[in-house]
Design a protein around this motif. Structure first.
Motif, PDB file in Angstrom:
ATOM      1  N   THR A  61      -6.519   5.879   4.170  1.00  0.00           N
ATOM      2  CA  THR A  61      -5.213   5.217   4.127  1.00  0.00           C
ATOM      3  C   THR A  61      -4.070   6.111   3.668  1.00  0.00           C
ATOM      4  O   THR A  61      -3.021   5.604   3.266  1.00  0.00           O
ATOM      5  N   HIS A  62      -4.218   7.428   3.722  1.00  0.00           N
ATOM      6  CA  HIS A  62      -3.046   8.280   3.511  1.00  0.00           C
ATOM      7  C   HIS A  62      -2.039   8.002   4.619  1.00  0.00           C
ATOM      8  O   HIS A  62      -2.406   7.736   5.769  1.00  0.00           O
ATOM      9  N   LEU A  63      -0.751   8.082   4.280  1.00  0.00           N
ATOM     10  CA  LEU A  63       0.271   7.583   5.188  1.00  0.00           C
ATOM     11  C   LEU A  63       0.353   8.335   6.503  1.00  0.00           C
ATOM     12  O   LEU A  63       0.768   7.761   7.517  1.00  0.00           O
ATOM     13  N   ASP A  64      -0.029   9.601   6.534  1.00  0.00           N
ATOM     14  CA  ASP A  64       0.006  10.290   7.830  1.00  0.00           C
ATOM     15  C   ASP A  64      -1.049   9.753   8.783  1.00  0.00           C
ATOM     16  O   ASP A  64      -1.058  10.108   9.965  1.00  0.00           O
ATOM     17  N   LEU A  96      -7.459  -1.015   0.010  1.00  0.00           N
ATOM     18  CA  LEU A  96      -6.521   0.115   0.016  1.00  0.00           C
ATOM     19  C   LEU A  96      -5.553   0.015   1.181  1.00  0.00           C
ATOM     20  O   LEU A  96      -4.356   0.284   1.026  1.00  0.00           O
ATOM     21  N   LEU A  97      -6.057  -0.375   2.349  1.00  0.00           N
ATOM     22  CA  LEU A  97      -5.178  -0.532   3.502  1.00  0.00           C
ATOM     23  C   LEU A  97      -4.176  -1.655   3.274  1.00  0.00           C
ATOM     24  O   LEU A  97      -3.000  -1.546   3.627  1.00  0.00           O
ATOM     25  N   HIS A  98      -4.646  -2.741   2.658  1.00  0.00           N
ATOM     26  CA  HIS A  98      -3.722  -3.842   2.368  1.00  0.00           C
ATOM     27  C   HIS A  98      -2.623  -3.394   1.411  1.00  0.00           C
ATOM     28  O   HIS A  98      -1.440  -3.704   1.610  1.00  0.00           O
ATOM     29  N   THR A 147     -13.179   6.678  -0.320  1.00  0.00           N
ATOM     30  CA  THR A 147     -11.833   6.434   0.193  1.00  0.00           C
ATOM     31  C   THR A 147     -11.602   7.032   1.568  1.00  0.00           C
ATOM     32  O   THR A 147     -10.519   6.847   2.142  1.00  0.00           O
ATOM     33  N   ALA A 148     -12.592   7.745   2.130  1.00  0.00           N
ATOM     34  CA  ALA A 148     -12.415   8.360   3.447  1.00  0.00           C
ATOM     35  C   ALA A 148     -13.749   8.363   4.188  1.00  0.00           C
ATOM     36  O   ALA A 148     -14.798   8.604   3.595  1.00  0.00           O
ATOM     37  N   TYR A 149     -13.669   8.112   5.509  1.00  0.00           N
ATOM     38  CA  TYR A 149     -14.875   7.936   6.308  1.00  0.00           C
ATOM     39  C   TYR A 149     -14.722   8.613   7.665  1.00  0.00           C
ATOM     40  O   TYR A 149     -13.622   8.709   8.220  1.00  0.00           O
ATOM     41  N   GLY A 150     -15.859   9.076   8.184  1.00  0.00           N
ATOM     42  CA  GLY A 150     -15.914   9.631   9.520  1.00  0.00           C
ATOM     43  C   GLY A 150     -16.568   8.653  10.480  1.00  0.00           C
ATOM     44  O   GLY A 150     -17.061   7.584  10.086  1.00  0.00           O
TER      45      GLY A 150
END
Length: 264
Positions: A61-64, A96-98, A147-150
């Motif tokens: 969910t980093h803004l970029d 986190l996305l919300h 917090t991050a997934y492939g």
């Protein structure tokens, strides 16, 4: 062309000229599943396909990678496509996305709407089904745990998302000759891979299957190419092998209908 990967953007958060890292898996020349939704990446998507994505997977969910969601909300609510866009989100990312894009006190001035009314949100775990094909997810090493997934389309593609090297994970998740689209710049940092990190951590056969993206600028991309690596360019379309991922057996509702010879 059966399956392909189209890169809408290949740069890091600062490389505006390269577009935010975002891509679409295509099937028979049509968009099948889009990965992430950054601002510049979405602009490139719309310019190429002429319509908004219908199915997306979110890596983090980093803004970029999620800054395009407000535009998708407007398209869904005012373009007559509310709840028609499937949004596959790893379960740990849902809150986190919300917080990032959905938690606004009155998303429409007219009232009467919630941000997620524009989407069909599908929280996912280690695997999920899209359009009758099974995809797999895996945790990556980016900034903070969980917090991050492939994403893996078995036999065809592994998309790492933003990550440090993950040799143990890719030994399992890229063991079927997949193309590996991998985060890589010339120099690494605590959240991203540098080319020397990959050279140190990965065997040669895996490096040979890597297509590098999320780099700093055009010159850096040229430098990585000069070192002998395949580097993605904005707008590039990469042919993929036919997936060996599991396919759903067509469901016939009559197969599960109650037998009339037995009482309900």
């Amino acid at each position: 062309m059966g399956w392909a990967l189209r890169f809408h953007g290949v740069g890091n958060a600062s490389a505006v000229e390269l577009g935010s890292a975002m891509a679409t898996i295509e099937r028979q020349g049509r968009p099948w599943l889009t990965i992430d939704c950054g601002a510049e990446g979405l602009t490139a998507y719309l310019a190429h396909y002429g319509e908004a994505p219908r199915a997306l997977f979110v890596t983090h969910t980093h803004l970029d990678h999620v800054a395009g969601f407000e535009r998708l909300f407007v398209d869904g609510m005012f373009g007559g496509r509310a709840e028609s866009t499937r949004l596959y989100v790893p379960a740990h990312l849902v809150p986190l996305l919300h917080q990032r894009v959905g938690d606004y006190p009155n998303v429409l001035a007219e009232g009467g709407a919630n941000f997620w009314d524009a989407f069909r949100v599908i929280p996912v775990g280690d695997a999920f089904w899209h359009d009758g094909v099974r995809l797999e997810t895996f945790e990556t090493r980016h900034h903070w745990p969980r917090t991050a997934y492939g994403l893996r389309l078995r036999g065809s593609l592994v998309w790492t998302g933003d990550t440090r090297p993950i040799p143990e994970t890719l030994a399992k998740m890229a063991d079927a000759c997949e193309v590996v689209a991998h985060d890589c710049a010339l120099r690494g940092n605590p959240s991203h891979s540098g080319i020397e990190d990959l050279e140190r951590e990965y065997p040669d056969d895996l490096l040979a299957r890597c297509v590098l993206y999320h780099y700093v600028g055009v010159v850096e991309g040229q430098t990585l190419k000069a070192r002998g690596y395949r580097v993605a360019d904005p707008g590039e379309c990469l042919a993929l092998a036919e997936p060996t991922a599991a396919r759903a057996i067509p469901f016939d509702a009559t197969d599960s209908a109650p037998d009339a010879s037995f009482p309900a």
